[in-house]
Enzyme design. Structure first.
Site, PDB file in Angstrom:
ATOM      1  N   HIS A 142      -0.270  -7.652  -1.548  1.00 13.10           N
ATOM      2  CA  HIS A 142      -1.610  -8.211  -1.645  1.00 13.10           C
ATOM      3  C   HIS A 142      -2.244  -7.812  -2.967  1.00 13.10           C
ATOM      4  O   HIS A 142      -1.781  -6.872  -3.638  1.00 13.10           O
ATOM      5  CB  HIS A 142      -2.494  -7.787  -0.464  1.00 13.10           C
ATOM      6  CG  HIS A 142      -2.657  -6.305  -0.327  1.00 13.10           C
ATOM      7  ND1 HIS A 142      -1.699  -5.494   0.219  1.00 13.10           N
ATOM      8  CD2 HIS A 142      -3.667  -5.482  -0.693  1.00 13.10           C
ATOM      9  CE1 HIS A 142      -2.107  -4.242   0.205  1.00 13.10           C
ATOM     10  NE2 HIS A 142      -3.305  -4.199  -0.352  1.00 13.10           N
ATOM     11  N   ARG A 153     -11.567   0.374   4.964  1.00 17.19           N
ATOM     12  CA  ARG A 153     -10.105   0.229   5.009  1.00 17.19           C
ATOM     13  C   ARG A 153      -9.494   1.296   5.890  1.00 17.19           C
ATOM     14  O   ARG A 153      -9.854   2.467   5.784  1.00 17.19           O
ATOM     15  CB  ARG A 153      -9.596   0.364   3.566  1.00 17.19           C
ATOM     16  CG  ARG A 153      -8.126   0.315   3.345  1.00 17.19           C
ATOM     17  CD  ARG A 153      -7.881   0.618   1.853  1.00 17.19           C
ATOM     18  NE  ARG A 153      -6.484   0.530   1.491  1.00 17.19           N
ATOM     19  CZ  ARG A 153      -5.592   1.464   1.770  1.00 17.19           C
ATOM     20  NH1 ARG A 153      -5.931   2.559   2.412  1.00 17.19           N
ATOM     21  NH2 ARG A 153      -4.333   1.308   1.397  1.00 17.19           N
ATOM     22  N   ASP A 158       0.805  -1.223   0.000  1.00 14.25           N
ATOM     23  CA  ASP A 158       0.000   0.000   0.000  1.00 14.25           C
ATOM     24  C   ASP A 158       0.841   1.277   0.000  1.00 14.25           C
ATOM     25  O   ASP A 158       1.788   1.415   0.777  1.00 14.25           O
ATOM     26  CB  ASP A 158      -0.936   0.012   1.209  1.00 14.25           C
ATOM     27  CG  ASP A 158      -2.096  -0.955   1.020  1.00 14.25           C
ATOM     28  OD1 ASP A 158      -2.532  -1.138  -0.134  1.00 14.25           O
ATOM     29  OD2 ASP A 158      -2.547  -1.536   2.019  1.00 14.25           O
TER      30      ASP A 158
END
Ligand code: SIN
Length: 273
Positions: A249, A264, A102
């Protein structure tokens, strides 16, 4: 001593379900210490059947770290650090629908991310994770030595990432750029992991995209070998917490025509070294 948790690994490489925990209450220091311990051991931990309001989700997140805002999608009203990740039935692009770590275009990317499943398609919509300690360990000594000291440039506008955020926000025009080591050392475990990713790694620092592409392509393929991965099947109320410092991911986009909504929260991290 942390309490003994009911932990069930879901794959050989990483990932474990933690059962019999209610994240809406009982967030004692000892329970959080045990969850953090499992998080460092298994890299991604899952909790099922959690009934959490946004405030309770935030309360759990604050026990693990410091929630931060996502730059390209406005947060929920009253909870700017909670991003609704939604794919509508008319959309064909899924947010996060390729392998990534991320927001590595931040100088200090998040240490962890949490996802809470609100609404799911009748089938599909799983998320895959890959263990980047194992990806690093499996490289030859020659490749480890070549990568040592190399840095890469992360761009928020790299096509592989921006096409998974289609139609999300006008802030998309802002380009965020940072550079990081190809191999980073985890600040808590001291272990080395491979720290590049298909979505955001544009090129090596000091090299062109063309010069960087062959080695980056090798690393992108290598780091998602099946034996480094696990796959999580969500149900409403499932919560995942993953270590963004040593995992990748990818949201599997196999449910066109159905709605999926996840909440999230990313937790602030440090500058990779
Ligand atoms: C993300 O990449 O943060 C979202 C993953 C998912 O929706 O499964």
């Amino acid at each position: 001593m942390p309490p003994t948790l009911d932990i069930r690994p879901i794959a050989g490489a990483l990932g474990a379900e933690i059962n019999s925990v209610d994240l809406s209450r009982d967030l004692t220091d000892t329970l959080i210490a045990a969850i953090r311990h499992a998080f460092l051991d298994y890299l991604v931990v899952y909790f099922r059947d959690q009934t959490l309001s946004p405030a309770q989700f935030m309360a759990f997140a604050r026990c693990i770290g410091k929630p931060m805002e996502y730059p390209f999608v406005k947060g929920l009203d009253g909870f700017p650090e909670i991003t609704a990740v939604v794919k509508r039935p008319d959309q064909t692009v899924a947010f996060g629908g390729n392998w990534h770590t991320d927001t590595t275009y931040f100088v200090a990317p998040p240490m962890a991310t949490m996802l809470l499943a609100r609404e799911l398609p009748p089938k599909g919509g799983d998320t895959q994770f890959a263990n980047q300690y194992l990806a690093y360990d499996a490289l030859s000594d020659g490749m480890k030595s070549l990568l040592s000291g190399l840095r890469w440039v992360s761009r928020s506008d790299k096509a592989e990432a921006s096409r998974t955020r289609e139609d999300r926000s006008t802030a998309e025009r802002t380009v965020l750029i940072a550079d990081h080591p190809v191999v980073r050392t985890h600040p808590e475990t001291g272990r080395k992991s491979l720290f590049v990713n298909l979505a955001h790694s544009a090129h090596f620092l000091g090299m062109t995209e063309e010069e960087s592409a062959p080695l980056l392509q090798f690393l992108f393929q290598h780091q998602i070998r099946p034996e480094f991965t696990c796959r999580f099947r969500w149900a409403p109320g499932s919560v995942a917490l993953w270590d963004n410092r040593c995992t990748l991911h990818s949201a599997i986009n196999d449910y066109n025509g159905f709605r999926r909504e996840m909440h999230r929260i990313a937790l602030a991290g440090d500058v990779p070294v």
